[in-house]
Design an enzyme around this catalytic site. Sequence first.
Site, PDB file in Angstrom:
ATOM      1  NE  ARG A 227     105.105 -29.301  -2.069  1.00 35.75           N
ATOM      2  CZ  ARG A 227     105.166 -28.668  -0.918  1.00 35.75           C
ATOM      3  NH1 ARG A 227     105.746 -29.235   0.126  1.00 35.75           N
ATOM      4  NH2 ARG A 227     104.628 -27.464  -0.778  1.00 35.75           N
TER       5      ARG A 227
ATOM      6  CB  ALA B  97     118.645 -30.027  23.224  1.00 38.58           C
TER       7      ALA B  97
ATOM      8  N   GLY C  58     106.694 -19.646   2.816  1.00 36.59           N
ATOM      9  CA  GLY C  58     105.643 -18.678   2.560  1.00 36.59           C
ATOM     10  C   GLY C  58     104.585 -18.669   3.642  1.00 36.59           C
TER      11      GLY C  58
END
Length: 593
Positions: free
Chosen positions: A419, A289, A181
């Site tokens: 979280r 890479a 977001g």
Amino acid sequence: MKRWIILLFIIASVMMTGCETVEYAIPFSEGGRFTGCATGYVEEITIELVVQNGAIIEIDSLGVNESFSLAEQAKDEIFERIISNQVLPAEAVSGATTTSLALIEAVEAAIVAAGMEPAYFKQASIKAIEEEIHQDQTFDIVVIGGGAAGLAAAVEASLQGKSVILIEKLPFVGGNTALSGGEMSVPGSDLQKQLGIEDDVDTMIGDIYAGGRKTGKLELIQTFCENINSTLQWLEETIGVEYQTRVYTVSGHSVPRTVIPIGLGAGIVDRLLFLAESNGVQVIYNAKATDIMIDETGRVFGVYATVNSQEHRIFAREKTILASGGFSANVEMREHYNTQWASLGSEVLTSNSPGITGDGILMAEKIGAKLIDMEFIQLFPYNNPASGKHYYLDNIRASAGAFFVNQEGERFVNEDEVRDIVAGRILEQTAQTSYEIFTQSIIDTLSDDPVALEEVERWLNQGVLIKRDTIQECAAYFGVNKHEIQKTLDQYNQYIVNGKDEAFDRTLGFKPLLNGPFYMLEGVPSVHYTMGGVAITQHAEVVNTEGNIIPGFYAAGEVTGGIHGENRLGACAVPDALVFGRIAGGYAPVLED
């Protein structure tokens, strides 16, 4: 140069009838969302394809229900091949031939619906490069990775007159930022002041340090927080990013300080890429890479990169900047370092871009860079159970009064917790699934947020979000105990009347949910962020295992460790990448003594 911009959370309405293919416009860029169907080993397979600027940037399975384990493996492998290489595979996954061919056929059908030619995606070689890498090119600055950190570094360096090359292993830039977001937690912003919200840098430093269990490096946290506000101003005034005129509260932050860009994370990526190209940054796609070049004095002077199976050397006169992201999409690597969770195997989805596989961390370790906090792997608690991708809608949970229940219809956690705690509690529930409950009043607050409203419509049509007049009807749809859920709702509202959450002591966004219609959103935890990576200084210089700076070598973004400690607070990944990306590119940061 054609710009292959990955656009995540490009929210579009999905309205499917049977296997009819329908196009849905993406609000912020060219392209669309398309569906395709084919007959699998057992039953019909339906997929949904997101196309932008001619690139396939996302594939979601809406109906792969084959009744054997290899079907899921085939789906994951086929989708990864297509997105990573922009080529339809010529071979099936061994042991799941019929399912593999059906998946490819469904993708082809969606490609046709998008108005593109499937043959374009069947060429033997990767097509996305429109500028050739010539052997032994030399630039002032070499940037590895095209997410927010890499783009910010490239833009900052180019604004200072440096010659810059940015190499990206995928056929599009954006990394996890384009999938997000784009939220940024900004302390003491002008918008906070206009709204009468008191906040400052020291308060945010304390929030991040506490959220990381006091294991983050305070000097890095301080540098980060001291330079967010100026970076927001840089985004608005120099890059041209526009922001919503509201401030959000995110779990773990003590005050509302989170802003969201118009266009979400993809809006940031789009503007950064535009400015990078305008300033002469050479952006090379499908350039992987493989090794960091380091001389006998210990100085990094460039990178080996493989393009179309050919190895090239790209030399850096001044800096090589590593911005290749974390390792959330590398199952083997996250299982190797995991000490916190019971398992982070393939059964646990990720919200990340498929390119976030830890390559840069491994290259840096190979030349002696110090790794830090590798065992700290964050799960985001609430994601789409089909794709593992984050719900933009969930951003409003903390401040809007939504609450969680399990299949038994019971609350099981303080919804305001950080979280890792919420995710851990969800994993303890039946089927490791939970359901978020809210009412129409929350939807009504989104009247000026078309992206959120589009997502609501999309999830309703996909069936992961349900809307009914009563909470019991919502529960019945998901097989949740409808009698217990009514008791839970009544108790929740009574706690609010009494002024105290006696079950979990929730305080943030503790609002009554009284009148229908009610909504219920199904979600599962997904691997979302890896807090560990290479160790850096406040100036984004990479440090070796002996604690010394590796000359010529810088790093920024999720490829680094030490800032967030055990747990990253929400809305801090994008500003972290941007702040340290700018510093790596040559911006002189504000540093408190």
